[in-house]
Design a protein around this motif. Structure first.
Motif: not given
Length: 542
Positions: A199-202, A329-333, A402-403, A407-409
């Motif tokens: 859902e978040e990618t979409k 935070r992106a690298l955590g994901a 990237i996703i 969202w963090q951005a």
């Protein structure tokens, strides 16, 4: 991303290629310097013109340095390192065996599903796949041309868009020809934006326009397939030498540091900034749409590093601290799915000084707020010869990051939605808040704008603060109940009404932050810098 060109490469450039050059018994060493003195020894070796191919620069932050040796010089390299007391391990005793396993699948035209994630593809196959995606998704995907190469090839990409007026994410990949995992990962990102069920990618695919160019050095990429697998630069001829490092040719601190004026070098910056057709035409394309771009990503390999501008200084310039927070935070994901660990920092502090790069140029010259360079897998084993079985996990974890980055951005206020998308996001925030509201007592609410949910009504407070004051989020709660007591709600419903409303407000705050609408101040994360206007009015009247 960087490497010193060496004489063995110069003499191996074939004017005509009947068969690709073979790297039989070429050996890859992982050199492990223990201190700055050993780093300096390796730096001197690299700069001496010795016949060793440095896949990494000896810099103070380096934990390891990949060095390739041809067979007849292996004893010389091992003897030199042993005499200096520098540790090393042989990671690939014969790199040709690894190259032979890069079978290079063929894409079946008009069958988009035959682009798979267990092998590498030629430029022709990648371009055919992009064309077929545009046919398969005519309302969403269009092929685009970002520029032209020295040999006259187009730099083809795709635009993924679900409607006009959206902000943009721009992905540039494959500017260093031998880094095959970069185009493969860009292709995976395209595929996920179109086919993912997440859902978040979409949501990200629909909310932003995506401009993605898998191969921005088409001449060099073809040469790695037909001539010399480890070629890095473009294919322009300079006397007896070939090629410019296209990621040292951008007009930002050109040739100031971390680049070479020697055409034999793999970091040759060219005769001038934007001297190369590839960078000059691609830069023009980017500049013409720069006012739309919120996030710029560049894919490279290897090292597992997320790099920020700038490459000419270690100073924390511009929005460095916000970009670092978003990146971490992106690298955590990224690490969550496969456990892959990345480091982060600006180019100069994380790997080496390097000027004239694309991410620096878009950041400094075009003022694009967020610009990152991914140095993809791996870390000191395969380098630029990443096995095909790592394409899928690399793509998966990169897409995850990237996703999360998007969202963090937004949470940090850097990526704003279009008006149409903003309405959709307001609805998403509201729905999630109502999910929290229903959890405690099971109370069910509906949601919609005033006119569609109940009736047409003008002159209201929520309309005025939204339209006149430009407050981004404005909601009106019509509290309990629904058709029994109306304005005469019994006192015993005060507590449950307050509890569930409070639950929903807290959820609304966090969802709003997640979508980039509410930034915490520096003083405290609990102070809200953007007003959220809530009007609590009983019953269905204003």
């Amino acid at each position: 991303m960087s490497l010193k060109i060496i004489p063995i490469i110069s003499i191996l450039i074939l004017s005509v290629a009947c068969e690709p050059f073979r790297f039989d018994n070429y050996t890859l060493y992982k050199v492990l310097p223990k201190n700055l003195e050993e780093i300096k020894i390796l730096e001197d070796l690299q700069n001496s013109g010795a016949d060793f191919d440095f896949w990494d620069d000896p810099v103070p932050t380096a934990d390891y340095i990949n060095v390739l040796s041809k067979p007849e010089l292996k004893n010389d390299l091992e003897g030199f390192l042993a005499a200096q007391g520098i540790d090393f391990v042989i990671t690939l005793p014969n790199i040709q065996e690894l190259i032979d396993n890069e079978k290079k699948k063929r894409y079946t035209r008009s069958n988009v599903k035959t682009m798979e994630w267990d092998d590498y593809y030629t430029l022709e196959d990648i371009y055919d796949w992009l064309d077929d995606l545009a046919k398969a998704f005519p309302d969403v995907v269009s092929t685009i041309v970002g520029g032209t190469s020295h040999e006259g090839r187009i730099i083809k990409g795709v635009k993924i868009s679900h409607g006009p007026g959206r902000r943009a994410v721009f992905i540039e990949s494959g500017i260093h020809a031998r880094e095959w995992i970069a185009p493969a990962t860009a292709n995976y990102v395209i595929n996920q934006l179109l086919y993912s069920n997440d859902e978040e990618t979409k949501a990200a695919a629909r909310e932003f326009d995506w401009y993605i160019f898998p191969v921005t050095n088409p001449d060099g990429y073809i040469w790695t397939h037909v001539g010399y697998r480890l070629w890095r630069k473009n294919r322009r001829k300079f006397g007896d030498e070939y090629g410019v490092d296209l990621n040292r040719n951008w007009n930002d601190n050109w040739l100031v540091i971390g680049a070479s004026s020697n055409p034999a070098s793999n970091t040759y910056a060219g005769p001038g900034p934007f001297s190369e057709m590839e960078t000059r035409t691609l830069a023009t394309y980017i500049a013409n749409m720069a006012d739309k771009i919120d996030l710029y990503l560049s894919f490279h390999s290897s090292g597992q590093i997320l790099l920020l501008p700038f490459g000419n200084t270690t100073e924390p310039l511009a929005n460095y601290y916000d970009a670092m927070k978003i990146g971490r935070r992106a690298l955590g994901a990224l690490a969550f799915r496969h456990g892959t660990q990345y480091t982060i920092g600006n180019i100069a502090e994380a790997i080496y000084f390097a000027a004239g790069t694309s991410v620096d140029w878009v950041k400094e010259r075009l003022k694009i707020p967020l610009s990152y360079c991914y140095e993809l897998r791996d870390r000191g084993v395969y380098g630029h010869l990443l096995p095909p079985d790592q394409i899928l996990p690399t793509g998966e974890e990169t897409m995850d990051s990237i996703i999360e980055m998007v969202w963090q951005a937004k949470r940090f206020g850097y990526m704003k939605a279009s008006n149409a998308t903003a309405l959709k996001i307001s609805m998403k925030i509201g729905r999630r808040a109502l999910g929290a509201l229903a959890f405690r007592h099971g109370t069910q609410y509906t949601i919609g704008n005033i006119a569609e949910a109940i009736y047409f009504a003008a002159g209201t407070s929520v309309d005025w603060v939204k339209e006149r004051l430009k407050i981004p989020l404005s909601y009106c709660y019509e509290l309990r109940d629904r058709g029994v007591y109306g304005h005469l709600l019994p006192p015993d419903q005060i507590l449950p009404t307050g509890e569930e409303t409070m639950d929903s407000i807290i959820e609304m705050v966090w969802q709003a932050k997640r979508f980039g609408y509410m930034k915490a101040s520096n003083a405290t994360a609990l102070k809200i810098s953007v007003l959220l206007y809530l009007a609590a009015i009983v019953k269905l009247f204003f």
